[in-house]
Enzyme design. Structure first.
Site, PDB file in Angstrom:
ATOM      1  N   HIS A  79      24.022  56.627  50.286  1.00 13.59           N
ATOM      2  CA  HIS A  79      23.493  56.166  49.271  1.00 13.59           C
ATOM      3  C   HIS A  79      22.582  54.921  49.662  1.00 13.59           C
ATOM      4  CE1 HIS A  79      25.910  52.234  49.453  1.00 13.59           C
ATOM      5  NE2 HIS A  79      26.936  53.025  50.013  1.00 13.59           N
ATOM      6  N   GLU A 110      25.643  54.363  43.837  1.00 11.23           N
ATOM      7  CA  GLU A 110      26.860  54.447  44.654  1.00 11.23           C
ATOM      8  C   GLU A 110      27.461  52.990  44.112  1.00 11.23           C
ATOM      9  OE1 GLU A 110      30.289  54.169  47.294  1.00 11.23           O
ATOM     10  OE2 GLU A 110      28.663  52.932  47.149  1.00 11.23           O
ATOM     11  N   GLU A 111      26.821  52.101  44.426  1.00 11.26           N
ATOM     12  CA  GLU A 111      27.410  50.735  44.406  1.00 11.26           C
ATOM     13  C   GLU A 111      27.298  50.127  42.791  1.00 11.26           C
ATOM     14  OE1 GLU A 111      28.829  49.160  46.286  1.00 11.26           O
ATOM     15  OE2 GLU A 111      27.753  49.492  48.504  1.00 11.26           O
ATOM     16  N   HIS A 135      29.149  44.276  52.063  1.00  6.30           N
ATOM     17  CA  HIS A 135      29.028  43.185  50.940  1.00  6.30           C
ATOM     18  C   HIS A 135      29.125  41.755  51.494  1.00  6.30           C
ATOM     19  CE1 HIS A 135      30.611  46.530  47.923  1.00  6.30           C
ATOM     20  NE2 HIS A 135      29.756  46.987  48.872  1.00  6.30           N
ATOM     21  N   ASP A 165      26.263  48.957  54.959  1.00  5.11           N
ATOM     22  CA  ASP A 165      26.577  49.853  53.650  1.00  5.11           C
ATOM     23  C   ASP A 165      25.329  49.964  52.934  1.00  5.11           C
ATOM     24  OD1 ASP A 165      28.220  50.730  51.889  1.00  5.11           O
ATOM     25  OD2 ASP A 165      29.056  49.150  51.106  1.00  5.11           O
ATOM     26  N   GLU A 221      29.234  56.452  55.125  1.00  5.80           N
ATOM     27  CA  GLU A 221      29.649  55.066  54.885  1.00  5.80           C
ATOM     28  C   GLU A 221      30.223  54.738  56.398  1.00  5.80           C
ATOM     29  OE1 GLU A 221      29.908  53.262  52.262  1.00  5.80           O
ATOM     30  OE2 GLU A 221      29.767  54.689  50.844  1.00  5.80           O
ATOM     31  N   ASP A 262      21.390  52.774  47.503  1.00  5.45           N
ATOM     32  CA  ASP A 262      21.247  51.262  46.559  1.00  5.45           C
ATOM     33  C   ASP A 262      22.405  50.411  47.498  1.00  5.45           C
ATOM     34  OD1 ASP A 262      23.402  53.019  46.097  1.00  5.45           O
ATOM     35  OD2 ASP A 262      24.130  51.662  44.117  1.00  5.45           O
TER      36      ASP A 262
END
Length: 326
Positions: free
Chosen positions: A34, A87-88, A295, A58, A111, A36
């Site tokens: 992903h 995705e986020e 994150h 991530d 991932e 984003d």
């Protein structure tokens, strides 16, 4: 642009996903990461052999590894690299669109797993909004406030969740958290409070059962507020076998690079939760990076791990071309 420069047939699909296709042949492998990230700017730099920056782990690191590994076409293999959008976010728009298309022979979700490990399971997710409203009262009136009523409902929801898997731990445990609360909201006529309840759900528990449980708890509420319940987002738990040809290809390729492969299960969710039930093909999640940095303000990716992951992915694609029992 970067995929075009590397010889991919690059395009953007109807969901806004970045698509790069390379190679031709009867075997189709999808590498889906992903593009984003969560919010928060982290100055991009290389520091002590690590790439520091938002998305390094991530999951732009895994996605970049996909592109690098697939740049040299493998005879007999058609590779599609997908940079998925959203995705986020609760919508997962990119993966949901790809799920409507024909299934590939193999799929790898981008991932962070660390370069020498493979992820084969993710917990499911359920986010619920519980809203309370009642006639406005004077602040000195007896009885609980609307916000206190909301907290009472949360305590019953949390107790019910804890009871479900009280004897379990780790991946088998149902997690339930109060993600947000708002209270003291009033226009002078109506006062309101709102909860955001989030579940992380192990295999064996359906999101529908939990949503119905929350609705039943709210229906039994005997306070003065009217209560409404809404599902904000949900994904079922996902688990894939460790014995598929794809998983074996990863084990062999990690061994070639010099490590003993391990398998992981994760308490978060990923696009695997959407694509595994839709496609039903051999699937794992893989990518360089330590997911403990996901994150966080110190997100970083060791460049040596990035290079190892590219080598592993090349080995997997080579085995797809060799017809590893697809």
């Amino acid at each position: 642009m970067r995929m075009s420069e590397r010889g991919f047939r690059a395009s953007v699909d109807d969901a806004g996903n970045a698509i790069g296709e390379i190679g031709v042949g009867p075997r189709h492998v999808v590498l889906l990461g992903h593009i984003d990230t969560v919010a928060g700017e982290i100055p991009v730099r290389v520091e002590n052999g690590e790439l520091v920056g938002r998305g390094a782990v991530d999951a732009k690191g895994p996605l970049a590894a996909f592109v690098a590994a697939a740049s040299d076409a493998v005879p007999g293999v058609h590779v599609t690299v997908v940079g998925a959008v959203e995705e986020e976010s609760p919508t997962s728009k990119g993966a949901r669109y790809r799920a409507t298309l024909a299934a590939p022979d193999w799929c790898v979700i981008g991932e962070p797993s660390s370069w020498d490990a493979i992820t084969v399971a993710y917990k499911g997710r359920l986010a619920m909004r519980v809203a309370l409203a009642r006639e406005a009262r004077h602040g000195a009136s007896p009885g609980p406030t609307c916000t206190e009523e909301a907290l009472g409902i949360w305590e019953r929801i949390h107790h019910a969740a804890v009871t479900r898997t009280a004897a379990e731990s780790g991946f088998a445990r149902l997690d339930c958290r109060l993600e947000a609360i708002q209270g003291g909201m009033t226009d002078g006529l109506v006062e309101r409070a709102e909860l955001r309840v989030g579940y992380r759900i192990p295999p064996g528990i359906a999101t529908r059962d939990l949503a119905e449980e929350v609705a039943a708890i709210c229906a039994r509420h005997d306070g003065g507020a009217d209560v409404t319940v809404e599902t904000v987002a949900s994904e079922e738990p996902a688990r894939t076998p460790r014995t598929t040809p794809l998983a074996r290809a990863f084990v062999a390729s990690i061994g070639e690079v010099g490590a003993r492969a391990t398998f992981k299960v994760k308490s978060g969710t990923s696009d695997m939760n959407i694509l595994a039930p839709a496609w039903g093909c051999p699937m794992v999640a893989y990518g360089p990076g330590d997911s403990r940095y996901d994150h966080t303000p110190i997100e970083r990716l060791a460049l040596v791990d990035y290079q190892h992951a590219i080598s592993v992915l090349r080995g997997v694609l080579r085995r797809a071309g060799e017809g590893a029992s697809i």
